[in-house]
Design a protein around this motif. Structure first.
Motif, PDB file in Angstrom:
ATOM      1  N   CYS A   1     -22.681  50.813  34.294  1.00  0.00           N
ATOM      2  CA  CYS A   1     -23.357  50.823  35.592  1.00  0.00           C
ATOM      3  C   CYS A   1     -24.309  52.018  35.727  1.00  0.00           C
ATOM      4  O   CYS A   1     -25.122  52.059  36.655  1.00  0.00           O
ATOM      5  N   ALA A   2     -24.182  52.976  34.853  1.00  0.00           N
ATOM      6  CA  ALA A   2     -24.967  54.209  34.971  1.00  0.00           C
ATOM      7  C   ALA A   2     -26.461  53.922  34.929  1.00  0.00           C
ATOM      8  O   ALA A   2     -26.934  53.075  34.172  1.00  0.00           O
ATOM      9  N   GLY A   3     -27.202  54.613  35.765  1.00  0.00           N
ATOM     10  CA  GLY A   3     -28.656  54.504  35.765  1.00  0.00           C
ATOM     11  C   GLY A   3     -29.197  53.386  36.634  1.00  0.00           C
ATOM     12  O   GLY A   3     -30.410  53.213  36.724  1.00  0.00           O
ATOM     13  N   LEU A   4     -28.334  52.610  37.263  1.00  0.00           N
ATOM     14  CA  LEU A   4     -28.798  51.539  38.144  1.00  0.00           C
ATOM     15  C   LEU A   4     -29.162  52.116  39.511  1.00  0.00           C
ATOM     16  O   LEU A   4     -28.607  53.139  39.919  1.00  0.00           O
ATOM     17  N   PRO A   5     -30.074  51.461  40.234  1.00  0.00           N
ATOM     18  CA  PRO A   5     -30.336  51.873  41.616  1.00  0.00           C
ATOM     19  C   PRO A   5     -29.043  51.785  42.433  1.00  0.00           C
ATOM     20  O   PRO A   5     -28.134  51.026  42.091  1.00  0.00           O
ATOM     21  N   SER A   6     -28.952  52.540  43.514  1.00  0.00           N
ATOM     22  CA  SER A   6     -27.672  52.703  44.214  1.00  0.00           C
ATOM     23  C   SER A   6     -27.030  51.389  44.656  1.00  0.00           C
ATOM     24  O   SER A   6     -25.818  51.227  44.525  1.00  0.00           O
ATOM     25  N   LYS A   7     -27.798  50.441  45.187  1.00  0.00           N
ATOM     26  CA  LYS A   7     -27.211  49.163  45.615  1.00  0.00           C
ATOM     27  C   LYS A   7     -26.611  48.412  44.428  1.00  0.00           C
ATOM     28  O   LYS A   7     -25.508  47.879  44.507  1.00  0.00           O
ATOM     29  N   GLU A   8     -27.349  48.364  43.341  1.00  0.00           N
ATOM     30  CA  GLU A   8     -26.861  47.667  42.150  1.00  0.00           C
ATOM     31  C   GLU A   8     -25.674  48.400  41.538  1.00  0.00           C
ATOM     32  O   GLU A   8     -24.746  47.773  41.029  1.00  0.00           O
ATOM     33  N   TYR A   9     -25.706  49.734  41.593  1.00  0.00           N
ATOM     34  CA  TYR A   9     -24.583  50.513  41.064  1.00  0.00           C
ATOM     35  C   TYR A   9     -23.306  50.187  41.835  1.00  0.00           C
ATOM     36  O   TYR A   9     -22.249  50.002  41.241  1.00  0.00           O
ATOM     37  N   LEU A  10     -23.403  50.116  43.161  1.00  0.00           N
ATOM     38  CA  LEU A  10     -22.225  49.817  43.978  1.00  0.00           C
ATOM     39  C   LEU A  10     -21.667  48.430  43.664  1.00  0.00           C
ATOM     40  O   LEU A  10     -20.454  48.238  43.587  1.00  0.00           O
ATOM     41  N   LYS A  11     -22.569  47.449  43.458  1.00  0.00           N
ATOM     42  CA  LYS A  11     -22.128  46.101  43.075  1.00  0.00           C
ATOM     43  C   LYS A  11     -21.407  46.145  41.726  1.00  0.00           C
ATOM     44  O   LYS A  11     -20.343  45.555  41.549  1.00  0.00           O
ATOM     45  N   CYS A  12     -22.023  46.833  40.791  1.00  0.00           N
ATOM     46  CA  CYS A  12     -21.471  46.925  39.441  1.00  0.00           C
ATOM     47  C   CYS A  12     -20.111  47.622  39.476  1.00  0.00           C
ATOM     48  O   CYS A  12     -19.151  47.174  38.847  1.00  0.00           O
ATOM     49  N   ASP A  13     -20.014  48.701  40.239  1.00  0.00           N
ATOM     50  CA  ASP A  13     -18.769  49.448  40.338  1.00  0.00           C
ATOM     51  C   ASP A  13     -17.666  48.592  40.958  1.00  0.00           C
ATOM     52  O   ASP A  13     -16.514  48.616  40.515  1.00  0.00           O
ATOM     53  N   LYS A  14     -18.039  47.811  41.966  1.00  0.00           N
ATOM     54  CA  LYS A  14     -17.070  46.924  42.622  1.00  0.00           C
ATOM     55  C   LYS A  14     -16.558  45.880  41.628  1.00  0.00           C
ATOM     56  O   LYS A  14     -15.360  45.575  41.593  1.00  0.00           O
ATOM     57  N   LYS A  15     -17.466  45.340  40.804  1.00  0.00           N
ATOM     58  CA  LYS A  15     -17.057  44.370  39.786  1.00  0.00           C
ATOM     59  C   LYS A  15     -16.095  45.010  38.787  1.00  0.00           C
ATOM     60  O   LYS A  15     -15.138  44.382  38.345  1.00  0.00           O
ATOM     61  N   CYS A  16     -16.352  46.276  38.453  1.00  0.00           N
ATOM     62  CA  CYS A  16     -15.466  46.972  37.512  1.00  0.00           C
ATOM     63  C   CYS A  16     -14.076  47.130  38.102  1.00  0.00           C
ATOM     64  O   CYS A  16     -13.077  46.960  37.401  1.00  0.00           O
ATOM     65  N   HIS A  17     -14.002  47.467  39.391  1.00  0.00           N
ATOM     66  CA  HIS A  17     -12.698  47.602  40.031  1.00  0.00           C
ATOM     67  C   HIS A  17     -11.968  46.261  40.057  1.00  0.00           C
ATOM     68  O   HIS A  17     -10.755  46.211  39.840  1.00  0.00           O
ATOM     69  N   LYS A  18     -12.692  45.172  40.311  1.00  0.00           N
ATOM     70  CA  LYS A  18     -12.059  43.846  40.307  1.00  0.00           C
ATOM     71  C   LYS A  18     -11.577  43.482  38.907  1.00  0.00           C
ATOM     72  O   LYS A  18     -10.480  42.979  38.725  1.00  0.00           O
ATOM     73  N   ARG A  19     -12.443  43.714  37.921  1.00  0.00           N
ATOM     74  CA  ARG A  19     -12.124  43.323  36.556  1.00  0.00           C
ATOM     75  C   ARG A  19     -10.969  44.146  35.991  1.00  0.00           C
ATOM     76  O   ARG A  19     -10.088  43.625  35.319  1.00  0.00           O
ATOM     77  N   CYS A  20     -10.962  45.435  36.280  1.00  0.00           N
ATOM     78  CA  CYS A  20     -10.019  46.324  35.608  1.00  0.00           C
ATOM     79  C   CYS A  20      -8.838  46.728  36.462  1.00  0.00           C
ATOM     80  O   CYS A  20      -7.893  47.323  35.956  1.00  0.00           O
ATOM     81  N   GLY A  21      -8.884  46.454  37.743  1.00  0.00           N
ATOM     82  CA  GLY A  21      -7.783  46.877  38.596  1.00  0.00           C
ATOM     83  C   GLY A  21      -7.789  48.388  38.761  1.00  0.00           C
ATOM     84  O   GLY A  21      -8.836  49.014  38.762  1.00  0.00           O
ATOM     85  N   ASP A  22      -6.605  48.958  38.837  1.00  0.00           N
ATOM     86  CA  ASP A  22      -6.488  50.399  39.012  1.00  0.00           C
ATOM     87  C   ASP A  22      -6.043  51.087  37.736  1.00  0.00           C
ATOM     88  O   ASP A  22      -5.091  51.871  37.724  1.00  0.00           O
ATOM     89  N   ASP A  23      -6.740  50.803  36.618  1.00  0.00           N
ATOM     90  CA  ASP A  23      -6.421  51.436  35.348  1.00  0.00           C
ATOM     91  C   ASP A  23      -6.477  52.948  35.443  1.00  0.00           C
ATOM     92  O   ASP A  23      -5.699  53.653  34.827  1.00  0.00           O
ATOM     93  N   ASP A  24      -7.426  53.464  36.234  1.00  0.00           N
ATOM     94  CA  ASP A  24      -7.596  54.904  36.303  1.00  0.00           C
ATOM     95  C   ASP A  24      -6.354  55.587  36.871  1.00  0.00           C
ATOM     96  O   ASP A  24      -6.001  56.684  36.468  1.00  0.00           O
ATOM     97  N   LYS A  25      -5.645  54.948  37.787  1.00  0.00           N
ATOM     98  CA  LYS A  25      -4.426  55.529  38.339  1.00  0.00           C
ATOM     99  C   LYS A  25      -3.285  55.466  37.321  1.00  0.00           C
ATOM    100  O   LYS A  25      -2.493  56.373  37.224  1.00  0.00           O
TER     101      LYS A  25
END
Length: 69
Positions: A39-63
């Motif tokens: 998602c890096a380097g995308l305009p802010s709206k697209e970055y937020l969409k991309c980040d949201k998709k990552c959270h859906k796809r991966c769940g809470d792996d970071d925790k």
């Protein structure tokens, strides 16, 4: 005797292949980090969409990995 040597060689190959997989898992690579890097380097709206998709796809792996306190 050749059969025993061949079996030993196959066993060594299988064990060495499995060690490579364990090494990657031990590095702490997680789904969210890999996805979010794309998602890096995308305009802010697209970055937020991309980040949201990552959270859906991966769940809470970071925790789970302990990356978030």
């Amino acid at each position: 005797m050749n059969a025993v040597a061949a079996m030993a060689m196959v066993l060594m190959i299988l064990l060495s292949a499995n060690m490579g997989i364990v090494g990657v898992a031990a590095q702490g690579v997680n789904c969210y980090d890999n996805c979010n890097t794309g998602c890096a380097g995308l305009p802010s709206k697209e970055y937020l969409k991309c980040d949201k998709k990552c959270h859906k796809r991966c769940g809470d792996d970071d925790k789970i990995d302990g990356n978030i306190g």
